[in-house]
Design a protein around this motif. Structure first.
Motif, short mmCIF file in Angstrom:
data_model
loop_
_atom_site.label_atom_id
_atom_site.label_comp_id
_atom_site.label_asym_id
_atom_site.label_seq_id
_atom_site.Cartn_x
_atom_site.Cartn_y
_atom_site.Cartn_z
N MET A 155 0.85 -1.19 0.00
CA MET A 155 0.00 0.00 0.00
C MET A 155 0.88 1.24 0.00
SD MET A 155 -2.99 1.01 2.77
CE MET A 155 -3.99 -0.44 2.40
N THR A 156 0.54 2.23 -0.82
CA THR A 156 1.30 3.49 -0.83
C THR A 156 0.91 4.31 0.39
OG1 THR A 156 -0.35 4.73 -2.08
CG2 THR A 156 1.28 3.45 -3.35
N HIS A 157 1.75 5.33 0.64
CA HIS A 157 1.48 6.22 1.77
C HIS A 157 0.13 6.92 1.61
CE1 HIS A 157 2.20 9.12 4.97
NE2 HIS A 157 1.83 10.08 4.12
N ASP A 158 -0.13 7.39 0.39
CA ASP A 158 -1.40 8.10 0.15
C ASP A 158 -2.60 7.17 0.30
OD1 ASP A 158 -0.10 10.46 -0.28
OD2 ASP A 158 -0.09 10.29 -2.47
N GLU A 159 -2.43 5.92 -0.18
CA GLU A 159 -3.52 4.94 -0.03
C GLU A 159 -3.79 4.65 1.44
OE1 GLU A 159 -3.00 2.32 -4.17
OE2 GLU A 159 -1.97 1.73 -2.31
N HIS A 160 -2.71 4.55 2.20
CA HIS A 160 -2.85 4.32 3.64
C HIS A 160 -3.54 5.49 4.32
CE1 HIS A 160 -0.96 3.47 7.78
NE2 HIS A 160 -1.98 2.67 7.60
N GLU A 161 -3.16 6.69 3.95
CA GLU A 161 -3.79 7.89 4.50
C GLU A 161 -5.29 7.91 4.19
OE1 GLU A 161 -2.02 11.36 5.87
OE2 GLU A 161 -1.69 9.41 6.81
N ASP A 162 -5.61 7.57 2.95
CA ASP A 162 -7.03 7.54 2.55
C ASP A 162 -7.81 6.52 3.38
OD1 ASP A 162 -6.59 9.47 0.65
OD2 ASP A 162 -6.50 8.07 -1.05
N LYS A 163 -7.17 5.37 3.61
CA LYS A 163 -7.82 4.31 4.37
C LYS A 163 -8.06 4.74 5.82
CE LYS A 163 -9.42 0.11 4.70
NZ LYS A 163 -10.63 -0.31 3.95
N LEU A 164 -7.06 5.38 6.40
CA LEU A 164 -7.19 5.84 7.78
C LEU A 164 -8.23 6.95 7.90
CD1 LEU A 164 -3.45 5.90 8.95
CD2 LEU A 164 -5.20 4.15 9.37
N GLN A 165 -8.25 7.82 6.92
CA GLN A 165 -9.26 8.88 6.91
C GLN A 165 -10.66 8.28 6.84
OE1 GLN A 165 -9.88 10.99 3.31
NE2 GLN A 165 -10.43 12.92 4.32
N GLU A 166 -10.81 7.29 5.99
CA GLU A 166 -12.12 6.65 5.83
C GLU A 166 -12.57 5.96 7.13
OE1 GLU A 166 -14.30 3.23 3.04
OE2 GLU A 166 -12.14 3.56 2.92
N LYS A 167 -11.63 5.29 7.78
CA LYS A 167 -11.97 4.58 9.02
C LYS A 167 -12.39 5.57 10.11
CE LYS A 167 -9.64 1.01 10.38
NZ LYS A 167 -8.50 0.12 10.79
N PHE A 168 -11.64 6.70 10.20
CA PHE A 168 -12.04 7.69 11.20
C PHE A 168 -13.38 8.31 10.83
CE2 PHE A 168 -12.42 12.27 12.04
CZ PHE A 168 -12.65 12.19 13.41
N SER A 169 -13.57 8.66 9.58
CA SER A 169 -14.82 9.29 9.15
C SER A 169 -16.03 8.40 9.46
CB SER A 169 -14.79 9.60 7.65
OG SER A 169 -13.79 10.55 7.36
N ASN A 170 -15.89 7.10 9.20
CA ASN A 170 -16.97 6.16 9.48
C ASN A 170 -17.26 6.07 10.99
OD1 ASN A 170 -17.29 5.58 6.78
ND2 ASN A 170 -16.00 3.75 6.84
N ALA A 171 -16.17 5.98 11.78
CA ALA A 171 -16.33 5.88 13.23
C ALA A 171 -16.93 7.15 13.80
CB ALA A 171 -14.98 5.60 13.89
N PHE B 60 -18.79 9.39 12.17
CA PHE B 60 -20.18 9.51 11.74
C PHE B 60 -21.09 8.61 12.56
CE2 PHE B 60 -23.75 7.87 9.23
CZ PHE B 60 -24.41 9.05 8.94
N GLU B 61 -20.63 7.41 12.86
CA GLU B 61 -21.42 6.47 13.65
C GLU B 61 -21.69 7.05 15.04
OE1 GLU B 61 -21.48 1.67 14.69
OE2 GLU B 61 -19.67 2.62 13.86
N PHE B 62 -20.65 7.61 15.65
CA PHE B 62 -20.82 8.22 16.97
C PHE B 62 -21.75 9.42 16.91
CE2 PHE B 62 -19.62 11.69 19.82
CZ PHE B 62 -19.84 11.09 21.05
N ALA B 63 -21.48 10.34 15.98
CA ALA B 63 -22.27 11.57 15.88
C ALA B 63 -23.74 11.28 15.56
CB ALA B 63 -21.67 12.50 14.82
N ASN B 64 -23.97 10.30 14.70
CA ASN B 64 -25.33 9.95 14.31
C ASN B 64 -26.09 9.32 15.48
OD1 ASN B 64 -27.38 9.68 12.17
ND2 ASN B 64 -27.07 7.48 12.45
N PHE B 65 -25.42 8.41 16.20
CA PHE B 65 -26.05 7.77 17.37
C PHE B 65 -26.36 8.82 18.44
CE2 PHE B 65 -26.02 5.53 21.42
CZ PHE B 65 -26.88 4.47 21.15
N TYR B 66 -25.43 9.72 18.65
CA TYR B 66 -25.63 10.79 19.64
C TYR B 66 -26.80 11.68 19.25
CZ TYR B 66 -24.85 15.35 21.80
OH TYR B 66 -25.03 16.55 22.46
#
Length: 212
Positions: free
Chosen positions: A110-126, A128-134
């Motif tokens: 995985m490239t650095h940028d691909e890894h960054e995108d993946k980490l961004q996506e994981k945080f965004s999902n987490a 959103f899940e918290f904010a939506n439940f709240y």
């Protein structure tokens, strides 16, 4: 002569005496009937009064039971909400920590940028899940807790934006200036200084609510 006089007196007095005795007898009998009727009526009134009191007490007990049931169910609901919120909060913070960490390593294949995108996506999902439940359950929370979580959401958005701006520019081929780079790679320092204190306050508020 005397005997005749006595007899005459007796005959003259006797009817009056008998009448008086009969009057007294019937008067007392009537009084007895009246008293008996009054006592019976009084007993009926007492029984009716006791019945009304019993019904009223039963209604009060029923209302108390319903209120206790509602309170118990509400408290159980809050338990479930607080438990889930806390899990989602920890997950969101953990994902952000990893995303903005300046020392993370890129996995093989995985490239650095691909890894960054993946980490961004994981945080965004987490996040959103918290904010939506709240947002869907904040009605069950006390105002003190909602203020803390709202404050947390504001701070977490600021930290995310500090880092994500640098990520966004690099992703689309722009070179971030030194100030943008500095802000991005020092964003992780705001977690212990801004997020951790809020998280501790949220935990304390959760405990207070659960101990009631």
């Amino acid at each position: 002569m005397e005997i005749t006089l006595i007899k005459a007196l007796l005959y003259s007095i006797l009817p009056t005496l008998i009448g008086t005795l009969l009057t007294l007898f019937f008067t007392e009998k009537l009084k007895g009937k009246v008293k008996s009727g009054f006592d019976k009526k009084l007993e009926e009134v007492k029984n009716l009064h006791n019945l009304e009191i019993s019904k009223f007490q039963a209604e009060i007990n029923s209302l108390k039971s319903k209120e206790n049931f509602k309170f118990t169910k509400l408290h159980e609901k809050r338990f479930d909400i607080l438990e889930e919120l806390y899990k989602l909060l920890n997950k969101s913070i953990s994902e952000l920590n990893y995303y903005i960490s300046p020392v993370k390593s890129t996995p093989n294949g995985m490239t650095h940028d691909e890894h960054e995108d993946k980490l961004q996506e994981k945080f965004s999902n987490a996040h959103f899940e918290f904010a939506n439940f709240y947002a869907n359950n904040r009605i069950y929370l006390e105002q003190k807790i909602t203020k803390l979580i709202d404050n947390y959401l504001n701070e977490i958005a600021e930290i995310y934006n500090d880092y994500n701006k640098h990520h966004f520019l690099k992703k689309f081929g722009d070179r971030p200036n030194p100030e943008t780079h500095r802000i991005a790679y020092s964003a992780y320092k705001k977690i212990p200084s801004k997020i951790t204190p809020i998280k501790k306050e949220i935990e304390e508020s959760f405990r207070e609510l659960l101990e009631r």
